[in-house]
Write a protein that holds these residues in place. Structure first.
Motif, PDB file in Angstrom:
ATOM      1  N   ASP A 240      -6.893   9.091   4.171  1.00 48.47           N
ATOM      2  CA  ASP A 240      -7.529   9.287   5.470  1.00 48.47           C
ATOM      3  C   ASP A 240      -7.686   7.958   6.207  1.00 48.47           C
ATOM      4  O   ASP A 240      -7.509   7.881   7.438  1.00 48.47           O
ATOM      5  N   ALA A 241      -8.028   6.889   5.454  1.00 52.48           N
ATOM      6  CA  ALA A 241      -8.214   5.578   6.083  1.00 52.48           C
ATOM      7  C   ALA A 241      -6.904   5.051   6.654  1.00 52.48           C
ATOM      8  O   ALA A 241      -6.880   4.462   7.736  1.00 52.48           O
ATOM      9  N   VAL A 242      -5.809   5.256   5.927  1.00 51.46           N
ATOM     10  CA  VAL A 242      -4.498   4.825   6.442  1.00 51.46           C
ATOM     11  C   VAL A 242      -4.181   5.582   7.727  1.00 51.46           C
ATOM     12  O   VAL A 242      -3.739   4.997   8.730  1.00 51.46           O
ATOM     13  N   ARG A 243      -4.415   6.883   7.710  1.00 46.13           N
ATOM     14  CA  ARG A 243      -4.121   7.702   8.888  1.00 46.13           C
ATOM     15  C   ARG A 243      -5.003   7.316  10.074  1.00 46.13           C
ATOM     16  O   ARG A 243      -4.539   7.261  11.227  1.00 46.13           O
ATOM     17  N   ASP A 244      -6.285   7.011   9.795  1.00 43.83           N
ATOM     18  CA  ASP A 244      -7.253   6.806  10.873  1.00 43.83           C
ATOM     19  C   ASP A 244      -7.454   5.332  11.225  1.00 43.83           C
ATOM     20  O   ASP A 244      -8.250   5.014  12.114  1.00 43.83           O
ATOM     21  N   GLY A 245      -6.774   4.429  10.510  1.00 43.78           N
ATOM     22  CA  GLY A 245      -6.895   3.014  10.827  1.00 43.78           C
ATOM     23  C   GLY A 245      -8.121   2.344  10.265  1.00 43.78           C
ATOM     24  O   GLY A 245      -8.531   1.277  10.746  1.00 43.78           O
ATOM     25  N   GLY A 246      -8.710   2.910   9.221  1.00 48.88           N
ATOM     26  CA  GLY A 246      -9.890   2.320   8.619  1.00 48.88           C
ATOM     27  C   GLY A 246      -9.531   1.388   7.481  1.00 48.88           C
ATOM     28  O   GLY A 246      -8.357   1.204   7.146  1.00 48.88           O
ATOM     29  N   PRO A 247     -10.548   0.778   6.837  1.00 50.22           N
ATOM     30  CA  PRO A 247     -10.284  -0.105   5.682  1.00 50.22           C
ATOM     31  C   PRO A 247      -9.727   0.692   4.506  1.00 50.22           C
ATOM     32  O   PRO A 247     -10.171   1.806   4.230  1.00 50.22           O
ATOM     33  N   THR A 248      -8.744   0.121   3.821  1.00 51.17           N
ATOM     34  CA  THR A 248      -8.038   0.874   2.781  1.00 51.17           C
ATOM     35  C   THR A 248      -8.044   0.168   1.427  1.00 51.17           C
ATOM     36  O   THR A 248      -7.199   0.442   0.584  1.00 51.17           O
ATOM     37  N   THR A 249      -8.964  -0.747   1.212  1.00 51.44           N
ATOM     38  CA  THR A 249      -9.030  -1.453  -0.067  1.00 51.44           C
ATOM     39  C   THR A 249     -10.356  -1.132  -0.749  1.00 51.44           C
ATOM     40  O   THR A 249     -11.342  -1.840  -0.554  1.00 51.44           O
ATOM     41  N   PRO A 250     -10.390  -0.072  -1.561  1.00 51.55           N
ATOM     42  CA  PRO A 250     -11.627   0.278  -2.260  1.00 51.55           C
ATOM     43  C   PRO A 250     -12.052  -0.824  -3.223  1.00 51.55           C
ATOM     44  O   PRO A 250     -11.217  -1.561  -3.763  1.00 51.55           O
ATOM     45  N   VAL A 251     -13.346  -0.907  -3.466  1.00 49.29           N
ATOM     46  CA  VAL A 251     -13.863  -1.872  -4.429  1.00 49.29           C
ATOM     47  C   VAL A 251     -13.290  -1.560  -5.813  1.00 49.29           C
ATOM     48  O   VAL A 251     -13.257  -0.411  -6.243  1.00 49.29           O
TER      49      VAL A 251
END
Length: 265
Positions: free
Chosen positions: A237-248
């Motif tokens: 979802d983050a990739v699609r929506d432009g959000g941060p994509t590196t989980p802790v």
């Protein structure tokens, strides 16, 4: 094998709960092993969902055996969730479990819940335990009763009655998923003459509180599998929506590749 089974038994009498994280494939089990867990279980939901099959319907005997074969070489003690034994015939259940033991499996979960949402007859469930213990006496049989899980009426006396029957049949531990009420767990641990296994629930009591109630083993069940699935969806979802994509704690490619045996087996 006898020494490994004895070591697994001892983890249930260490004075603090054994945290048994539940894996669903080689990568998840190997990653958990790197974190120092002495023992790992499998989750039937994770195994079934990974194979595209329903959980709790005796559909994953082959997948479960294949997974046990892959995990047997890991430096941990392995307990396998076999649902209700993948059969109602105690002899067939014992033969299947003996095959697991031949791979190095030191424990099993054997449940009395049925696919239709009812409980199996106590005598049928106990007969499976008798057969398994006759075939592999040293194996740790964690007898799971789904009295709370299935929401039966007046679950406490029914749980205690089933626990007594399963202990008489040879069960080494009793698993009661579905309740994390500390007072209830305290009654169970005081009245069941075997290690009691609780299922960890997010928002419920932690290990210290469960230990105070006398719980000897805490399983994560399908929690880790569902958390991983949720993290994958969140990343997509983050990739699609432009959000941060590196989980802790995101493992690197090299770290995941290192989980695989060098011979590829």
């Amino acid at each position: 094998m006898i020494e490994r089974c004895a070591a697994f038994h001892a983890l249930h009498h260490a004075g603090h709960p054994l945290l048994l994280p539940n894996a669903w494939d080689h990568a998840s089990a190997a990653a958990l092993a790197t974190r120092g867990h002495p023992a790992i279980g499998t989750t039937s939901l994770g195994v079934a969902a990974t194979a595209g099959l329903p959980d709790g319907t005796a559909a994953t005997a082959g997948e479960t055996l294949a997974l046990a074969r892959r995990l047997a070489r890991l430096p941990v003690l392995l307990s396998v969730d076999v649902e209700a034994g993948f059969s109602d015939d105690p002899v067939e259940v014992a033969e299947y479990v003996a095959e697991l033991a031949g791979l190095g499996v030191v424990g099993i979960n054997l449940e009395d819940g049925r696919a239709d949402g009812s409980l199996a007859d106590t005598e049928v469930a106990a007969a499976k335990i008798v057969a398994v213990k006759a075939a592999v006496p040293e194996l740790f049989v964690n007898a799971r009763t789904d009295t709370w899980w299935l929401g039966v009426d007046d679950p406490l006396p029914r749980t205690l009655a089933r626990a007594r029957a399963y202990r008489m049949a040879g069960a080494d531990g009793i698993f009661v998923p579905g309740t994390v009420d500390l007072e209830t767990l305290r009654v169970l641990t005081e009245r069941i003459d075997a290690p009691v296994n609780a299922l960890y629930q997010p928002g419920g009591p932690g290990l210290a509180e469960l230990s105070g109630a006398g719980v000897a083993r805490v399983s994560t069940g399908s929690l880790l599998f569902r958390a991983a699935l949720g993290a994958a969806l969140a990343a997509a979802d983050a990739v699609r929506d432009g959000g941060p994509t590196t989980p802790v704690g995101l493992p690197s490619y090299a770290e995941v590749q290192a989980l695989v045996p060098t011979d590829g087996d």
